[in-house]
Design a protein around this motif. Structure first.
Motif, PDB file in Angstrom:
ATOM      1  N   SER A   1     -55.387  -0.410   9.264  1.00  0.00           N
ATOM      2  CA  SER A   1     -54.352   0.814   9.104  1.00  0.00           C
ATOM      3  C   SER A   1     -54.785   1.422   7.789  1.00  0.00           C
TER       4      SER A   1
ATOM      5  N   ASP B   1     -53.378   6.904  10.015  1.00  0.00           N
ATOM      6  CA  ASP B   1     -51.885   7.469   9.941  1.00  0.00           C
ATOM      7  C   ASP B   1     -51.984   8.744   9.048  1.00  0.00           C
TER       8      ASP B   1
ATOM      9  N   PHE C   1     -56.718   2.378  12.473  1.00  0.00           N
ATOM     10  CA  PHE C   1     -55.404   3.270  12.740  1.00  0.00           C
ATOM     11  C   PHE C   1     -55.577   4.354  11.466  1.00  0.00           C
TER      12      PHE C   1
ATOM     13  N   GLU D   1     -46.733   4.413  14.757  1.00  0.00           N
ATOM     14  CA  GLU D   1     -47.772   3.063  14.491  1.00  0.00           C
ATOM     15  C   GLU D   1     -47.561   1.757  15.476  1.00  0.00           C
TER      16      GLU D   1
ATOM     17  N   ASN E   1     -53.607   4.989   5.329  1.00  0.00           N
ATOM     18  CA  ASN E   1     -52.632   6.069   5.278  1.00  0.00           C
ATOM     19  C   ASN E   1     -53.541   7.334   4.775  1.00  0.00           C
TER      20      ASN E   1
END
Length: 547
Positions: A256, A301, A299, A237, A258
């Motif tokens: 971001s 992740d 992002f 990250e 998950n």
């Protein structure tokens, strides 16, 4: 040889090198080495002034000579170190009295000094002025009181500081010339000004980290999709944040998500948003992650955890930028730069049918591999110094010293949990060290036993060894083998103890994340969560249940 002749002999080679093509680190190292030939110091340091995102002032060591290697990883908050503040306020060379009550930031950090830290020692320093502004500090420390007595050392340091200012100014000019275009210089300056110093950084001087930083600089200016791969805990990250910060989108949002935590029934709402009444519980309009990241960076992740159905839904937006909120017929266009990260082998996932090939190829336009900590020669001590200084500041300690045996233990460890494991190890070691009695003014010494590291003979040294591949599930050592011996406790208890050991190993190896640990154990994720709850297993320092 007279003092003036000695000073001249030290200065002349440095003046001759001003126009040479030397790396900044080598230029600064030679500067400090020459300074110590003129003045009888046990340690010297060059520190740069920086401003944090919260407006606080910091000093960052750029070069050291005679100090512990972990000093390079430390960041000194100016308001916590009155000696540094006094040097900056003086504006010229300043020597502190041997009996000064002000704490010295380097107490316990002078190399090759194994005894108890001296209660007093000589220190002096000088501010470096570049373009009329304070750029940083030159500091000198001596363990023998009276080493800097008289006016000559102050005059020599002042003369040296003028040359040092010219050296750092020359290094800055050469660095600017190496940049190819004007907008790259602006992005680098923007990143320098806005990167929060209190947050984790991509620290390290190893060849592996330099190569990674070059790759980041290469791809950051583009809008190509980037796939960041690497083991658990390497800082994927942070790499994504560095890519965003060095891009033209740096002043826009960095969003971001998950992917492993996306609920299957709400995945479209989370990614694309919804309108009021789109489904039960949708009481108002809501933006999805793609809209939140418009003109910025998204992002993804743990992207390897996305189910195949979700991968199919993402294909269109990755290709054309078209999204559609749930409950709305009209499409919207978003401008989003995609960065994804995973610790899985996605190419193998494609071969196994767990990932769509078209989805994988849209993500992996520019792959970046983050090196494990064991492949970053010398970076362990730099990172340890950084975490030590953060922990010292958070705990309100006067000083923390990493003893030689502790440094050796850090370098010998294989770090299967990488940088995250190192950070937790340093914090734990400080807490252990605080339990020992020590003089009130002495810095806190971190010993090897405080680190509580597994000896290198028991640690895995190659990928695929048991310590790094919990899926193979052998016991860690002979003592662990005995856990499952039914002749000691009975079959049921032996099986229960062995089951607990295997689950604990898998969770630790994967940073206490459910999905990869479940795959390693060949269990369903929900079943693993129930099993861990029954066994009472949870992440260190965190109450159950696990996240």
């Amino acid at each position: 040889m007279t003092a003036n002749a000695l000073l001249l002999n030290a200065l002349l080679p440095l003046v001759a090198e001003l126009s040479s093509q030397l790396p900044e680190t080598e230029r600064y190292r030679r500067l400090l080495a020459a300074l110590r030939t003129v003045l009888p110091a046990d340690a010297a340091a060059l520190l740069r002034c920086e401003r944090g995102a919260d407006g606080s002032d910091w000093l960052r060591p750029l070069a050291i000579d005679g100090l512990s290697p972990d000093t390079l990883g430390r960041r000194f908050r100016l308001r916590e170190h009155p000696r540094f503040a006094a040097l900056l306020a003086a504006g010229q060379a300043l020597r502190f009295p041997s009996d000064s009550p002000l704490p010295d930031p380097y107490d316990g950090l002078v190399a090759h000094h194994s005894g108890a830290p001296l209660p007093v020692h000589d220190c002096m320093g000088c501010v470096l002025q570049v373009d009329g502004q304070p750029w940083g500090l030159l500091t000198l420390d001596a363990l023998q009181p009276g080493s800097f007595a008289g006016d000559a050392p102050l005059a020599a340091l002042q003369a040296f500081s003028n040359l040092a200012a010219a050296t750092v100014a020359t290094a800055a000019r050469l660095r600017q010339l190496e940049q190819s275009v004007h907008n790259e210089r602006q992005r680098a300056e923007h990143f320098r000004r806005h990167a929060p110093l209190a947050a984790p950084r991509l620290l390290g001087h190893s060849s592996a980290m330099r190569a990674l930083q070059r790759d980041i600089a290469t791809v950051a200016a583009s809008d190509l999709a980037v796939l960041i791969t690497g083991e658990t805990g390497v800082g994927k990250e942070l790499v994504a944040q560095a890519l965003h910060a060095q891009s033209t989108r740096a002043d826009q949002a960095f969003v971001s998500i998950n992917c492993a935590a996306l609920p299957d029934q709400l995945v479209e709402s989370e990614l694309f948003g919804h309108v009021r009444g789109a489904f039960t519980g949708a009481v108002s309009d809501r933006q999805g992650k793609f809209e939140q990241a418009h003109q910025g960076t998204l992002f993804l992740d743990e992207v390897g955890e996305l189910p195949l159905a979700t991968q199919a839904k993402l294909l269109r937006v990755l290709q054309s930028g078209q999204i559609q909120r749930l409950g709305l017929d009209r499409e919207r266009t978003v401008d989003v730069r995609i960065i994804a990260a995973t610790n899985q082998d996605l190419a193998a996932a494609v071969r196994d049918g767990r990932m769509r090939a078209d989805f994988y190829h849209r993500l992996s336009v520019y792959p970046l591999q983050v090196p494990p900590l064991r492949a970053r020669e010398g970076d362990v001590l730099v990172l340890a110094g950084y975490f030590l200084e953060r922990t010292r500041s958070q705990f309100g300690l006067d000083g923390v010293r990493l003893e030689a045996a502790a440094q050796a233990a850090l370098l010998a460890h294989r770090w299967p949990g990488n940088v995250r494991e190192l950070e937790h190890c340093i914090r734990r070691a400080v807490l252990h060290a605080l339990r020992r009695p020590r003089p009130p003014t002495a810095p806190l010494g971190i010993h090897a036993q405080d680190l509580a590291l597994v000896p290198s003979s028991k640690a895995s040294t190659h990928p695929g060894d048991p310590a790094e591949d919990p899926g193979s599930l052998p016991p860690a050592d002979p003592a662990a083998s005995a856990v499952a011996d039914p002749t000691d406790t009975g079959l049921r208890q032996a099986v229960a103890r062995y089951e607990r050991q295997l689950v604990q190993q898998a969770l630790e190896a994967h940073g206490y994340r459910w999905a990869p640990a479940a795959r390693a154990l060949q269990l369903d994720r929900a079943n693993l969560q129930r099993l861990a709850k029954r066994l009472g297993l949870h992440a260190p320092g965190s109450p159950p249940p696990l996240r």
